[in-house]
Each structure stands twice: as C-alpha cells, then as structure tokens.
Design an enzyme around this catalytic site. Structure first.
Site, PDB file in Angstrom:
ATOM      1  N   ASP A 135       0.795  -1.234   0.000  1.00  0.00           N
ATOM      2  CA  ASP A 135       0.000   0.000   0.000  1.00  0.00           C
ATOM      3  C   ASP A 135       0.825   1.281   0.000  1.00  0.00           C
ATOM      4  OD1 ASP A 135       1.063  -0.331   2.499  1.00  0.00           O
ATOM      5  OD2 ASP A 135      -0.804  -0.298   3.606  1.00  0.00           O
ATOM      6  N   HIS A 136       2.067   1.236   0.485  1.00  0.00           N
ATOM      7  CA  HIS A 136       2.809   2.485   0.679  1.00  0.00           C
ATOM      8  C   HIS A 136       3.555   2.968  -0.563  1.00  0.00           C
ATOM      9  CE1 HIS A 136       1.983   2.076   4.912  1.00  0.00           C
ATOM     10  NE2 HIS A 136       2.695   3.137   5.207  1.00  0.00           N
TER      11      HIS A 136
ATOM     12  N   ASP B  44       3.747  -1.011  11.676  1.00  0.00           N
ATOM     13  CA  ASP B  44       3.245   0.292  11.270  1.00  0.00           C
ATOM     14  C   ASP B  44       2.568   0.886  12.492  1.00  0.00           C
ATOM     15  OD1 ASP B  44       2.350   1.803   8.436  1.00  0.00           O
ATOM     16  OD2 ASP B  44       1.124   2.234  10.203  1.00  0.00           O
TER      17      ASP B  44
ATOM     18  N   ARG C  53      -1.715  12.326  10.184  1.00  0.00           N
ATOM     19  CA  ARG C  53      -0.495  13.095  10.486  1.00  0.00           C
ATOM     20  C   ARG C  53      -0.359  14.277   9.563  1.00  0.00           C
ATOM     21  NH1 ARG C  53       3.231   7.917  11.472  1.00  0.00           N
ATOM     22  NH2 ARG C  53       2.426   7.625  13.570  1.00  0.00           N
TER      23      ARG C  53
ATOM     24  N   SER D  85       6.303   7.324  13.181  1.00  0.00           N
ATOM     25  CA  SER D  85       6.233   6.024  12.530  1.00  0.00           C
ATOM     26  C   SER D  85       6.974   4.910  13.274  1.00  0.00           C
ATOM     27  CB  SER D  85       6.830   6.189  11.147  1.00  0.00           C
ATOM     28  OG  SER D  85       7.379   5.011  10.674  1.00  0.00           O
TER      29      SER D  85
ATOM     30  N   ARG E 135       8.907   2.911  11.549  1.00  0.00           N
ATOM     31  CA  ARG E 135       9.971   2.508  10.621  1.00  0.00           C
ATOM     32  C   ARG E 135      11.299   2.316  11.352  1.00  0.00           C
ATOM     33  NH1 ARG E 135       9.282   8.346   7.773  1.00  0.00           N
ATOM     34  NH2 ARG E 135       7.172   7.629   7.986  1.00  0.00           N
TER      35      ARG E 135
END
Ligand code: MIC
Ligand code: SF4
Length: 755
Positions: A95-96, A160, A448, A643, A645
C-alpha cells in the site's frame, strides 16, 4: 468464513480461565485492556501483579501484519532467523509504494512496473514462509486488517504505527518495528513494558456535524503528542456504544498521534454488526459467547478513577468539530474559533485541496456522510472552490461505494479518485506545482500533518479534520468557514447553508467486491526460491552488525544536536525515499536530513570535526565511518515520534552512530534503537541538553558494568579543553543489555538457530 477461525476459537476457549486467574490474583475487577493483556501472556511468563510503566512482560500475540515499506526489512531479518514458516498467522500488504498522480488505474500500473522487484520479493517470501499476501491495489493495511482479521479480545502486532486501528474492533493492536515482528514470526515471545491505563469516558452521543474524528482530535489537544506514551487508552460509556465500529477504528487509529501504545473499546453491538456485514458472522457468534470477557468488569466503568491511572471525560453532546494543525496533529482548534486563531497566527486561509480517505477515515459511513454534502453542491447551486481527492482504504470499500453511486456524486464535484493506497498521506502525492514551495493550505482526513508529509512542500499548511468537515471546507474553499453557522453564496446570489451530514453506518445492500486482491501462500513453500539480485538498488541482503567491543566508548563526535521536533519523518524521510526501504545502504543517504541543526538552525547541514566544514548529515557521517570515528546524535523531547519505521534506527547503526541521547523518546523508536544494538539514552537532567556543544568529543563510561536501573556517565570535552560530566538514564533490562552487547537482537536469534 473468516480467516484463521481455529486460532480465534482457541483464544476464546482459553480466555475465561486466564481472565479469572488474573482477577483472583489481583483480587479486583479488571479493565478490558488487562483482560486482553493477561490472556496473552507468553507460556513462559509467570502470572503476577505487574507494575504499570515498570515491569517488562513477555506476550504471545495472535497475529502479525506488515506493510510493504516496512515488511521488506522485517522479512529480510526473518529470513536470517532460519525458520521454515511463520509461527503465527501473518500478512503483507502492498500500500505504501503507490503514488497519487493521475488517478487510480494509471497510478497503480506505474507502481506495479516501478516496484515490480519489491512486490515480487514480498510475494515470494510470503509464499515461501506461509504469509497471506495482499497485492498492490487491495487496500491499506489497517483497513484490510479491520475488514478481515481483527477480532474482539485479540492481540496483534504490526510493523506500522497505525496498527492500533484494529482497536475499533476491540483488539489490542500495537505498532512495532520489524525486528519485533521478526521475533513473533519466529515463535519467540514479544516483550512490552506493562502499560499505564488511561480511561476515556464518552458521555452523550455524536450529532450533527460532529464525527468520531472530533473525539480523537479533542483528545490529542488534551493529551498532546506525548500524553499517551506508555499507556493504553480504553474508551467507554454511552458515547462509545452508540458509535459505529469503523468510527471507533478512526479514534484508535489516531491514538498513534498521542503516542499511546494502543487504544481499544469493549465489544458491543456495533462490532457484531460490522463483523457480520464483512462476512464474519462466525466470529461475531464466537465473540457473543464470551462477551463478558471482551469488555471491562462493570465496576470498572462505574468507578473508573479506581482502576485507571488517568480518566478523561468528553461530552459528545457538546463536542464541536475540530481542525488540528498545522504541522502537528495535537494543535486542536474548534471550528468556531478558527477565524480568530488563523488570523492571529497568519495561517493561509484559502483551502487549495481537500483530501478524504486513508487508513484513518475511509469507511462506508465516512464516505456516505461526505457524499451527503457533495450532493448539496448541485442542489443548492454551489460550486466547489477547492480541489477534492479521495483515497479509498480498500478495494472492498471502493467497489461498494462505486456500486452505490457515491463515486458518481463525487465526480460531479470534480473529485479525483486515487488508488486504494497511502498515496498523499505519506508523501507519495505528486502534486502539480509542489516544487515551487508556495505557502498554501490543505485540509485532509488523514492522521499526520508533519511538515512535507503530504506533497513534500515544507510550506503546505495541512489541517486534519473529519471527512465531513474536509468536504465542507473544500466546497467553501475557506479554512475559517464554520458550516454550523456560516452561509455560502450560490449561483443566484442567495445565501445558503449546508445541511448537516447524514449517512449509513454500513451498506444496506452489504459489501461487495470482485477481486479483493488476496493471494494465499503455498501449502509447502520449501521449494520456493527467494532471489535478491546483488546489483539491486532496491533490495539488499543484511549483514550482521558487529558486536560491542567490550569497552567504554571514547571520543565520540557530535553528528548533530537536533533542535525541536524530530519525528521519524525527520530522521528517515518517506515520500521519494520509500523506494529504498529494502536497501539499507541506499536509504541511509536520507539519515536525519530533515532534522534542524541546533547550531545553525539549518536542515541537512552539520559541521564535520574532521574537516571543520559544513556538509550534509549523510556525507558527514559516512566520512566519520570511513575514518573509524564513532558518533553521537543528540535530540530534544519525544525524539522519534510518529512512525514505526526501524530504518530510523538501522541507518544510524549502519553508518556508525553509537549513541542517541535525548530529552525523551517515543516508545517504538526507543525499542527499535535497542533492538538494533544502539545505545538509547536520556538526559538525567534535561537542562544538560544545553551543555552539548558543536565541537564536543564525548566519552560514555559505565558500559563494562552496564546494568538495569543504573545510569551511565558521559564526559563532554569541549573545544576549549573544559569538560562537563553528565548523567544519562536508560531503560534497558537485562535482555536488552544482551542485545546491545551482541550488536543487535538478531545476532542472538541467529546464534540460537545455529546453536
Ligand atoms: C506512517 O504513517 O508514517 C507510515 C508510513 O505508515 C509508518 C510506517 C513506515 O514508516 O513505513 C508508520 O506509521 O509506522
Ligand atoms: Fe498509510 Fe497514511 Fe495510514 Fe500510514 S497513516 S498506513 S501512510 S494511510
């Protein structure tokens, strides 16, 4: 039938006895959060009265979800763990990596060509190790999880930060770094500090223009981006049970923006309706049978102050629509105050674009309420002043809203429909003219709004609101338009008001979809070969990090003292950099390029102590690495907010940063640093931040006796030869100290497998 129904049956079969044992041990009623935590203790974890905010506890989550931008690193690590299959049901969602440029079909085609190598890698790893794979176009991870996998009373982790969205269906769903996901997929326990508990009582009922989004916008205003750190937020009250399940999802989703570990709601009729309408009547029936365990004991909600560490009450009858922003999701302004506040701050008030959708707000209910406003444009002789864009959360939602004619209504107001993907929410919006960096305002229903996050333009002022309010403001083209009181001028010159939005919680004709985009893994994946081209620019197999050298760290140089907000977007920017999420060396070229250098207030411009010249952060750090000089990064409050990440922790590790010293950390980022074998330290006295100078050489002592609850000492030698000695706290437990010593948690798993 639902996915993994046998797993859900097992969770529910064991839950009553586990809850009862915990209740007996504590000798008091339990909150819902405690019931889920206690019923998911790892089998090696002793049951005891854990200290909130103190005890580290081992859990056994029911499932794992990963999105493409984080799954690459998580799976590269998992491949090194040497297991033939994932130990718990796990999924990957593409999706990203899809840009929003022209419209859905075309943009999707571009992505599947451009990112073919990455998608092929993720598909083949999924196939080999038994993970469910959701193809590009299937939808955004959190929406797909809510529609297919979330279940009341379950516990899941996801790579995520918005994994927390599944709290809308009564789960404890928690965002983690890829290394944590790797542990759980490898069958190991997952560790979390036993959380504090915040209870939020929702009085009254939503009405008129107010939406679930406004609840969380209000909460963010109260608690700020740090207020939820280390806590689970549990919502209850009449306002909770009267709200839709997807509305609850929106509230939990944005709990990430207050730093909360997760948020959740007790099981109720709205969840049962949602489960049934998404093809999971079987799960609803199972949940009904254990319903008393899927919410708090009655005494808890009757006397919340006795059981929660903090209680907040919000009256939905009087709650106003809010807009939060710009540049931070906790700056909350009720719409009736926007005229004043915008004028006082000099915010541009012309709304250029309204964007709805994303993982946060693209439920059938959201879209149908936005449509009820779009319909009024033609009926009342209005024209839509701003551009308007939609990113549906899943193919199932997109297909259903198309069938029900909603997309037609949107196209009448000039809307563009982008792919079912993150797109404009994560800097993958190829917005025409953004490169001119003009000051402008947009409103969106995402979660965000950090600088540059939507279109890469640092001068885009982004405000977060409900899809209803975003639609009204796009129609009006004005940030200060208050649809509750203000009028618009129509084509006959008359003053007209917009009627309050209305909509359906769930599609009357049920959800529908032709191809949801799911690919099941091979029964036996042992023959599947996962190929990574050594010359690839997008994927790179991982080399183990080196172990700690066994001594104190001497003469570290200051790489950067970051000033003010330093989110994971500042540390490892998304947007154009997403394409390198599977290639550690290449993505390291974005290290801290968004952080503001305290000494010159510039971004990506720091002094090299080797040459005395200023250069970019990555260049400077690469030169230190080449010279074998260790470095330290200094940060402000809530460093690493945002995030999950882990690139934000792996990049500095890869390039030779040894220590990150801050006033405070965001939870996921702190864990990510520990997992990768870094030292994550905080100033014992926050005022010591001011003692760090640009040319400092820094020693870290006390490492040879590194122990839990024992601060370390830092000696700063300034350029003029004077020194300062300061204390640094840490939150490492014994296990985490072992990660540090081994050079990262993965080195330990690797050894266990080999041994
Ligand atoms: C985000 O919303 O910032 C992201 C992109 O979804 C991230 C994950 C990532 O950086 O890949 C998140 O929230 O964890
Ligand atoms: Fe994607 Fe945005 Fe949701 Fe993150 S917050 S998962 S980028 S839609």
């Amino acid at each position: 039938m639902a996915f993994d129904i046998e797993m859900i049956k097992k969770v529910y079969a064991e839950m009553p006895a586990k809850v009862e044992a915990a209740r007996k041990m504590l000798g008091r009623p339990l909150t819902l959060s405690e019931k889920i935590l206690f019923s998911h203790l790892h089998s090696d974890q002793k049951l005891e009265g854990f200290e909130r905010g103190g005890s580290y506890v081992d859990f056994a989550p029911d499932r794992v979800a990963m999105q493409d931008a984080t799954a690459q690193m998580a799976l590269l690590q998992f491949m090194q763990a040497g297991r033939p299959k994932v130990a718990v049901p796990s999924t990957v969602h593409c999706d990203h990596l899809i840009s929003a440029k022209v419209e859905a079909k075309q943009d999707l085609q571009v992505a599947t060509t451009e990112s073919k190598e990455v998608y092929d890698f993720l598909a083949s790893v999924s196939n080999k190790y038994g993970l469910g794979f959701w193809k590009p176009g299937a939808g955004i991870i959190h929406q797909v999880v809510l529609e297919n996998y979330a279940f009341p009373g379950g516990m899941m982790i996801g790579t995520d930060s918005h994994t927390v969205n599944a709290g809308g269906l009564g789960m404890l769903a928690i965002g983690v770094g890829g290394a944590d996901a790797c542990d759980v997929m490898a069958g190991l326990a997952w560790e979390l500090k036993w959380p504090r508990l915040i209870g939020i009582k929702l009085k009254g009922k939503l009405n008129g223009w107010t939406a679930p989004k406004d609840v969380i916008l209000k909460v963010a205003g109260i608690l700020t981006v740090k207020g939820g750190t280390g806590a689970i937020v549990e919502y209850f009250g009449e306002g909770a049970t009267s709200m839709s399940c997807t509305g609850k999802g929106t509230i939990c989703n944005m709990g990430a923006e207050i730093g909360a570990t997760t948020s959740t709601f007790g099981y109720d009729a709205s969840m049962s309706r949602y489960l049934s309408s998404t093809g999971r009547a079987d799960v609803a029936a199972l949940a009904d049978a254990v319903a008393e365990h899927l919410t708090a004991d009655a005494e808890v909600y009757a006397n919340p102050e006795k059981y929660f560490d903090q209680v907040i009450e919000i009256d939905l009858d009087t709650l106003e629509p809010h807009l939060n922003g710009p540049f931070t999701p906790d700056l909350a302004t009720p719409i009736s105050k926007m005229k004043e506040v915008a004028a006082a701050n000099g915010w541009p008030t012309k709304v250029e674009v309204g964007l709805i959708g994303s993982c946060t707000n693209s439920s059938y209910e959201d879209i149908s309420r936005a449509v009820s406003l779009a319909k009024q444009v033609a009926k009342k002789g209005l024209t839509t002043k701003a551009e308007y864009m939609i990113t549906p959360g899943s193919e199932q939602v997109r297909y259903t809203i198309e069938r029900d004619g909603f997309l037609d209504v949107f196209s009448q107001i000039g809307a563009k429909v982008f792919a079912n993907a993150c797109g404009p929410c994560i800097g993958m919006w190829e917005r025409v003219g953004a490169e001119k960096k003009e000051k402008n305002t947009i409103v969106h229903s995402f979660n965000r709004n950090f600088a540059k996050r939507a279109d890469g333009n640092p001068n885009t002022y982004a405000f977060v609101g409900s899809p209803e309010l975003v639609t009204a403001l796009a129609i009006a083209g004005d940030l200060t338009f208050n649809p509750l009181t203000d009028t618009l001028t129509n084509d006959k010159g008359e003053q007209v008001k917009l009627d309050a939005p209305t909509g359906d919680e769930l599609p009357l004709k049920g959800f529908a979809v032709e191809d949801a985009g799911y690919q099941a893994p091979a029964e036996d994946g042992s023959k599947v070969v996962v190929a990574v081209d050594p010359a690839s620019k997008r994927l790179q197999l991982l080399d183990p990090f080196t172990a700690w050298e066994g001594t104190d760290l001497k003469s570290l140089r200051l790489l950067i003292k970051a000033k003010g907000k330093c989110t994971t977007d500042h540390i490892s920017m998304a947007g154009p950099w997403l394409k390198f999420r599977g290639h550690l060396d290449n993505i390291s070229n974005n290290l801290l390029i968004g952080a503001v250098n305290f000494f010159n207030e510039k971004t990506d411009n720091v002094k090299s102590q080797i040459t005395g010249n200023y250069d970019t952060v990555p260049n400077t750090q690469r030169a230190y690495k080449a010279a074998g000089i260790g470095t330290i990064v200094v940060g402000d409050e809530n460093y690493g907010e945002g995030s999950s990440r882990e690139h934000a922790a792996m990049e500095p590790r890869h390039l030779g940063v040894r220590v990150v010293l801050t006033k405070s950390f965001a939870r996921i980022h702190e864990t990510n640093l520990k997992k990768q074998g870094m030292l994550a330290l905080t100033f014992a006295d926050k005022a010591d931040y001011d003692k760090i100078q640009e040319d400092d050489s820094i020693d870290v002592t006390g490492l040879t006796s590194f122990a839990p609850n024992t601060p370390l000492t830092l000696v700063l030698t300034h350029q003029d030869g004077t020194t300062d000695t300061i204390k640094a706290n840490h939150t490492y437990n014994q296990q985490q100290i072992e990660w540090f010593k081994a050079g990262g948690a993965l080195n330990i798993i690797r050894k266990q497998v080999a041994g």
